[in-house]
Design an enzyme around this catalytic site. Structure first.
Site, PDB file in Angstrom:
ATOM      1  N   ASP A 149      41.216  42.259  36.663  1.00 49.80           N
ATOM      2  CA  ASP A 149      40.390  41.794  35.544  1.00 49.80           C
ATOM      3  C   ASP A 149      39.492  40.640  35.988  1.00 49.80           C
ATOM      4  O   ASP A 149      38.330  40.560  35.589  1.00 49.80           O
ATOM      5  CB  ASP A 149      41.283  41.342  34.382  1.00 49.80           C
ATOM      6  CG  ASP A 149      42.189  42.454  33.885  1.00 49.80           C
ATOM      7  OD1 ASP A 149      41.736  43.615  33.876  1.00 49.80           O
ATOM      8  OD2 ASP A 149      43.344  42.167  33.542  1.00 49.80           O
TER       9      ASP A 149
ATOM     10  N   HIS B   7      46.786  42.569  30.282  1.00 48.65           N
ATOM     11  CA  HIS B   7      46.131  43.458  31.240  1.00 48.65           C
ATOM     12  C   HIS B   7      45.878  44.829  30.617  1.00 48.65           C
ATOM     13  O   HIS B   7      46.157  45.863  31.218  1.00 48.65           O
ATOM     14  CB  HIS B   7      46.999  43.581  32.496  1.00 48.65           C
ATOM     15  CG  HIS B   7      46.368  44.370  33.603  1.00 48.65           C
ATOM     16  ND1 HIS B   7      45.139  44.078  34.130  1.00 48.65           N
ATOM     17  CD2 HIS B   7      46.816  45.453  34.287  1.00 48.65           C
ATOM     18  CE1 HIS B   7      44.849  44.947  35.097  1.00 48.65           C
ATOM     19  NE2 HIS B   7      45.853  45.793  35.206  1.00 48.65           N
TER      20      HIS B   7
END
Length: 357
Positions: free
Chosen positions: A194, A221
């Site tokens: 990310d 996530h």
């Protein structure tokens, strides 16, 4: 002086035992027993195991870890194809000694004595598949592997990649608690992809080199739990509301973008391997005792009311030695945080319940 033929056979036996520690030809009466078959020239460094090393993430991850100068021994474990991947990667002329382990019966051998365990094992997300679909299969895999870690290397730092991370990290924590080996500082959910995506996408908008950009990404996530803090980007900059919405959504949907682009042929494997190696490298630098080693990870946390949360952590010899607060958030980020926490709470509880129920 040994006859030339005996020397050749001895060398072949050494290589065979190095690549395939359980090679049946290396049994009783062999010139070189397994315990004596260590490859020469191994570099000083840490012992790292990759569980799921033959998969889409595992193979490039294994290759990149073989290139890491901080790695002295690299154990590659999988339930299929581990010997082939091991043989392939062992030909790379870098310092790490590579050994392969195949199947459940060799899991203990793969884990014994490891300093860092990286877990990309599990099935990838396919088009139309939700992270809940992934959960049903990957949860069981993570439980089994973490039971092995608790038994064989309870002091190792664990980098957990297997999705859905928001649920698999709580699963791992519960397994370690049951075994009496749980150290929250040593269990790290890998959310670095990310951050890598955020750095890349923000750099595109700003017209900068991504290596010059640093974007904190907090929360979790998956989807809306991924919260890039664009107000804290380095170098300092400002975004319009439209840019903020575009960047936030693209970072949150990065995995789906790759799944759809591959049209059923896979998920984000190469970028995930790259991001996982970046994170593993900072963990190894922390283990080495380097100062000021900071990265984002999904860890046991008191930053929010949730038991787990992704934020910046300082890594050291014992793992995540300090978990940082979020810092000042703008209104857009505060709203995003509440959305993230709501979904995160459900995912975390799902993982906990999988072990406790």
């Amino acid at each position: 002086m040994q006859p030339l033929g005996a020397e050749v056979h001895q060398r072949i036996a050494r290589i065979s035992a190095h690549l395939y520690p359980s090679n049946p030809q290396m049994g009783d009466g062999s010139i070189l027993e397994r315990t004596n078959c260590r490859a020469k020239g191994g570099a000083a460094g840490f012992k790292v195991a990759i569980l799921g090393a033959a998969g889409g993430i595992g193979q490039p991850l294994a290759m990149l870890m073989k290139m890491n100068p901080l790695v002295s021994v690299l154990h590659l474990y999988d339930v299929v194809n581990a010997p082939g991947v091991t043989a392939d990667i062992s030909h790379m002329d870098t310092g790490a000694v590579v050994r392969g382990f195949l199947g459940q019966s060799e899991l203990e051998g793969a884990l014994t004595g490891m300093d860092l365990v990286i877990i990309p094992a599990g099935i990838p997300r396919k088009p139309g598949m939700t992270r809940d679909d992934l959960f049903k299969i990957n949860a069981g895999i993570v439980r089994t592997l973490c039971e092995g870690i608790a038994k064989c290397c309870p002091n190792a730092i664990v980098n957990l990649i297997s999705n859905p991370v928001n649920s698999t990290v709580p699963i791992a924590a519960e397994v370690f608690k049951k075994a009496g080996t749980y150290d929250p500082k040593k269990l790290l959910g890998v959310t670095s992809l990310d951050v890598v995506r955020a750095n890349t996408f923000v750099a595109e908008v700003l017209g900068l080199d991504p290596r010059e950009v640093e974007v904190p990404v907090v929360g979790g996530h998956a989807g809306v739990t991924i919260l890039p803090l664009l107000s804290q980007v380095k170098p300092p900059c400002s975004f319009t509301h439209e840019e903020t919405e575009y960047l936030t959504k693209r970072i949150q949907d990065g995995g789906t973008e790759v799944v759809e682009a591959k049209k059923g042929a896979g998920s984000a494997t190469l970028s995930m391997a790259y991001a996982a190696v970046k994170f593993a490298d900072v963990c190894l630098k922390g283990l080495r005792g380097d100062a000021g080693v900071v990265a984002c990870a999904f860890v046991a946390s008191q930053v929010t009311e949730l038991p787990f949360f992704a934020s910046k952590v300082r890594l050291g010899r014992t793992g995540a030695e300090e978990v940082y607060q979020l810092g000042p958030l703008n209104e857009y980020e505060r709203i995003g945080l509440e959305k993230a926490k709501k979904e995160l709470a459900e995912s975390i509880q799902k993982g906990i319940s999988f072990i406790r129920n």
